[in-house]
Design a protein around this motif. Sequence first.
Motif, PDB file in Angstrom:
ATOM      1  N   GLY A 230       6.859  -7.461   3.121  1.00  0.00           N
ATOM      2  CA  GLY A 230       6.208  -8.441   2.270  1.00  0.00           C
ATOM      3  C   GLY A 230       6.222  -9.838   2.858  1.00  0.00           C
ATOM      4  O   GLY A 230       5.220 -10.574   2.774  1.00  0.00           O
ATOM      5  N   LEU A 231       7.329 -10.234   3.475  1.00  0.00           N
ATOM      6  CA  LEU A 231       7.402 -11.562   4.092  1.00  0.00           C
ATOM      7  C   LEU A 231       6.404 -11.681   5.242  1.00  0.00           C
ATOM      8  O   LEU A 231       5.705 -12.697   5.373  1.00  0.00           O
ATOM      9  N   ARG A 232       6.325 -10.660   6.086  1.00  0.00           N
ATOM     10  CA  ARG A 232       5.359 -10.701   7.189  1.00  0.00           C
ATOM     11  C   ARG A 232       3.932 -10.811   6.667  1.00  0.00           C
ATOM     12  O   ARG A 232       3.116 -11.590   7.181  1.00  0.00           O
ATOM     13  N   ASN A 233       3.639 -10.019   5.633  1.00  0.00           N
ATOM     14  CA  ASN A 233       2.275 -10.037   5.093  1.00  0.00           C
ATOM     15  C   ASN A 233       1.934 -11.370   4.445  1.00  0.00           C
ATOM     16  O   ASN A 233       0.796 -11.844   4.548  1.00  0.00           O
ATOM     17  N   VAL A 234       2.908 -11.988   3.767  1.00  0.00           N
ATOM     18  CA  VAL A 234       2.651 -13.291   3.150  1.00  0.00           C
ATOM     19  C   VAL A 234       2.419 -14.345   4.227  1.00  0.00           C
ATOM     20  O   VAL A 234       1.516 -15.196   4.108  1.00  0.00           O
ATOM     21  N   LEU A 235       3.213 -14.322   5.304  1.00  0.00           N
ATOM     22  CA  LEU A 235       3.017 -15.289   6.379  1.00  0.00           C
ATOM     23  C   LEU A 235       1.663 -15.102   7.058  1.00  0.00           C
ATOM     24  O   LEU A 235       1.021 -16.069   7.477  1.00  0.00           O
ATOM     25  N   LYS A 236       1.216 -13.869   7.156  1.00  0.00           N
ATOM     26  CA  LYS A 236      -0.134 -13.623   7.686  1.00  0.00           C
ATOM     27  C   LYS A 236      -1.180 -14.113   6.692  1.00  0.00           C
ATOM     28  O   LYS A 236      -2.180 -14.742   7.073  1.00  0.00           O
ATOM     29  N   HIS A 237      -0.957 -13.858   5.400  1.00  0.00           N
ATOM     30  CA  HIS A 237      -1.877 -14.281   4.345  1.00  0.00           C
ATOM     31  C   HIS A 237      -2.064 -15.797   4.325  1.00  0.00           C
ATOM     32  O   HIS A 237      -3.170 -16.293   4.122  1.00  0.00           O
ATOM     33  N   THR A 238      -0.986 -16.534   4.563  1.00  0.00           N
ATOM     34  CA  THR A 238      -1.067 -18.001   4.534  1.00  0.00           C
ATOM     35  C   THR A 238      -1.689 -18.582   5.795  1.00  0.00           C
ATOM     36  O   THR A 238      -2.052 -19.761   5.825  1.00  0.00           O
ATOM     37  N   GLY A 239      -1.810 -17.791   6.859  1.00  0.00           N
ATOM     38  CA  GLY A 239      -2.331 -18.295   8.122  1.00  0.00           C
ATOM     39  C   GLY A 239      -1.263 -18.817   9.056  1.00  0.00           C
ATOM     40  O   GLY A 239      -1.571 -19.219  10.187  1.00  0.00           O
ATOM     41  N   ILE A 240       0.008 -18.806   8.618  1.00  0.00           N
ATOM     42  CA  ILE A 240       1.080 -19.287   9.489  1.00  0.00           C
ATOM     43  C   ILE A 240       1.302 -18.328  10.651  1.00  0.00           C
ATOM     44  O   ILE A 240       1.574 -18.743  11.781  1.00  0.00           O
ATOM     45  N   ALA A 245       0.617  -8.542  13.688  1.00  0.00           N
ATOM     46  CA  ALA A 245       0.161  -7.183  13.388  1.00  0.00           C
ATOM     47  C   ALA A 245       1.006  -6.643  12.238  1.00  0.00           C
ATOM     48  O   ALA A 245       1.980  -5.912  12.447  1.00  0.00           O
ATOM     49  N   ALA A 246       0.657  -7.027  11.013  1.00  0.00           N
ATOM     50  CA  ALA A 246       1.438  -6.636   9.840  1.00  0.00           C
ATOM     51  C   ALA A 246       0.915  -5.327   9.261  1.00  0.00           C
ATOM     52  O   ALA A 246      -0.268  -5.007   9.363  1.00  0.00           O
ATOM     53  N   ASP A 247       1.831  -4.572   8.650  1.00  0.00           N
ATOM     54  CA  ASP A 247       1.432  -3.353   7.960  1.00  0.00           C
ATOM     55  C   ASP A 247       0.624  -3.717   6.723  1.00  0.00           C
ATOM     56  O   ASP A 247       0.957  -4.667   6.012  1.00  0.00           O
ATOM     57  N   PRO A 248      -0.439  -2.962   6.448  1.00  0.00           N
ATOM     58  CA  PRO A 248      -1.199  -3.240   5.229  1.00  0.00           C
ATOM     59  C   PRO A 248      -0.310  -3.113   3.998  1.00  0.00           C
ATOM     60  O   PRO A 248       0.520  -2.203   3.902  1.00  0.00           O
ATOM     61  N   ALA A 249      -0.473  -4.051   3.068  1.00  0.00           N
ATOM     62  CA  ALA A 249       0.331  -4.006   1.846  1.00  0.00           C
ATOM     63  C   ALA A 249      -0.166  -2.894   0.932  1.00  0.00           C
ATOM     64  O   ALA A 249      -1.368  -2.765   0.702  1.00  0.00           O
ATOM     65  N   PRO A 250       0.743  -2.073   0.406  1.00  0.00           N
ATOM     66  CA  PRO A 250       0.315  -1.077  -0.583  1.00  0.00           C
ATOM     67  C   PRO A 250      -0.104  -1.782  -1.872  1.00  0.00           C
ATOM     68  O   PRO A 250       0.270  -2.935  -2.107  1.00  0.00           O
ATOM     69  N   PRO A 251      -0.872  -1.111  -2.721  1.00  0.00           N
ATOM     70  CA  PRO A 251      -1.294  -1.764  -3.966  1.00  0.00           C
ATOM     71  C   PRO A 251      -0.109  -2.046  -4.875  1.00  0.00           C
ATOM     72  O   PRO A 251       0.877  -1.309  -4.894  1.00  0.00           O
ATOM     73  N   THR A 252      -0.192  -3.149  -5.602  1.00  0.00           N
ATOM     74  CA  THR A 252       0.835  -3.500  -6.575  1.00  0.00           C
ATOM     75  C   THR A 252       0.306  -3.260  -7.985  1.00  0.00           C
ATOM     76  O   THR A 252      -0.888  -3.464  -8.247  1.00  0.00           O
ATOM     77  N   ARG A 253       1.172  -2.818  -8.858  1.00  0.00           N
ATOM     78  CA  ARG A 253       0.801  -2.539 -10.254  1.00  0.00           C
ATOM     79  C   ARG A 253       1.165  -3.765 -11.099  1.00  0.00           C
ATOM     80  O   ARG A 253       2.338  -4.093 -11.248  1.00  0.00           O
ATOM     81  N   PHE A 254       0.170  -4.445 -11.626  1.00  0.00           N
ATOM     82  CA  PHE A 254       0.433  -5.646 -12.421  1.00  0.00           C
ATOM     83  C   PHE A 254       0.884  -5.251 -13.826  1.00  0.00           C
ATOM     84  O   PHE A 254       0.185  -4.527 -14.543  1.00  0.00           O
ATOM     85  N   MET A 255       2.068  -5.731 -14.190  1.00  0.00           N
ATOM     86  CA  MET A 255       2.645  -5.451 -15.492  1.00  0.00           C
ATOM     87  C   MET A 255       3.146  -6.766 -16.089  1.00  0.00           C
ATOM     88  O   MET A 255       3.133  -7.808 -15.419  1.00  0.00           O
TER      89      MET A 255
END
Length: 337
Positions: A230-240, A245-255
């Motif tokens: 999750g940290l790697r994906n967030v850093l990629k998401h922010t552009g930092i 080469a991050a693993d694709p994030a699995p879907p999250t269930r919003f509750m």
Amino acid sequence: MTGDTQVWTPIDFEADGKQCDWLRIPHSTDLSGYGVVPAPIVCIRNGAGPTTLLMAGSHGDEYEGQLALAALARNIDPAAIQGRIIILPALNAPAVEAGRRVSPLDDGNLNRSFPGDPFGGPTAMIAHYVTSVLLPMADIAIDLHAGGRSCDYIPCALVRSGGPEAEQRALADLAIAFGAPVTSISDGSGGGGKTTFSAVGQGLGVPVLTAELGGRAALSRDGLAIAERGLRNVLKHTGILSDLAADPAPPTRFMRVRGRGAFVYAMRRGLFEPAAELGAVVEAGQLAGVIHAIDRPWQAPEPITFTEDGMVACRRAPMLTVAGDCLYKLLVDVEPG
């Protein structure tokens, strides 16, 4: 507000490169009249770009985030990023050293101490420094938790409701990028939410994602893996770390937490025998467990029932319990639209 802080560090937050040092929190004792409490901090910067603030160890007996952030601090090459990452793997260092939820220096619960007090005890000073110095630098922030000794959690991200529409969209995007199995949305009314890190983040307009990654003061390998990915994906998401080469994030269930009724509390002292597992779907009126009287074992155990439908997201870990202890927290799905 910033000028009042008594916490300091030699780190230059505007300098490029990787700097590893301590926050110094003044604490005068019998044997150290001019002493400071050291809390490790790492600043990694490379030119202009967004700033992400990453924290763990607000509670000392929660470990997945501490390990994930320490590994991130060791492994990131400043040349690979664009922007700035500020990492605090053991924010409430005295609590981390003691393996306790609260600080042994002042019994301070850091994530119930915001916005802090520059002239309070060590815990209040840390909260004030984060609020007045670090958060204003940040574009987003992540605070990694677990259930500690008192409870066990399904791995989940948590976001605070009630902010402006743009902030809520940013939080949803952050949760999707982080990729925890569940994302819980709450206004914080069930657990002192007005004095948490996410509350002051919302007040300053900084999107804050919190995560619960395990519990029982043990290490969840699944929770650690979720944090690291999750940290790697967030850093990629922010552009930092745009080239990561991050693993694709699995879907999250919003509750969401429906309200205070989502929490089940003990009404007496005794031994708590749970009747529902983490992740179980339960109904109002269903048996949640029983409490055995220690001093009157010949009496029938006192039954506890759920008052709402939902999924068990959190359950008390120790059997020994007293009146007022939280035994369960339930989540329900967010309705479409």
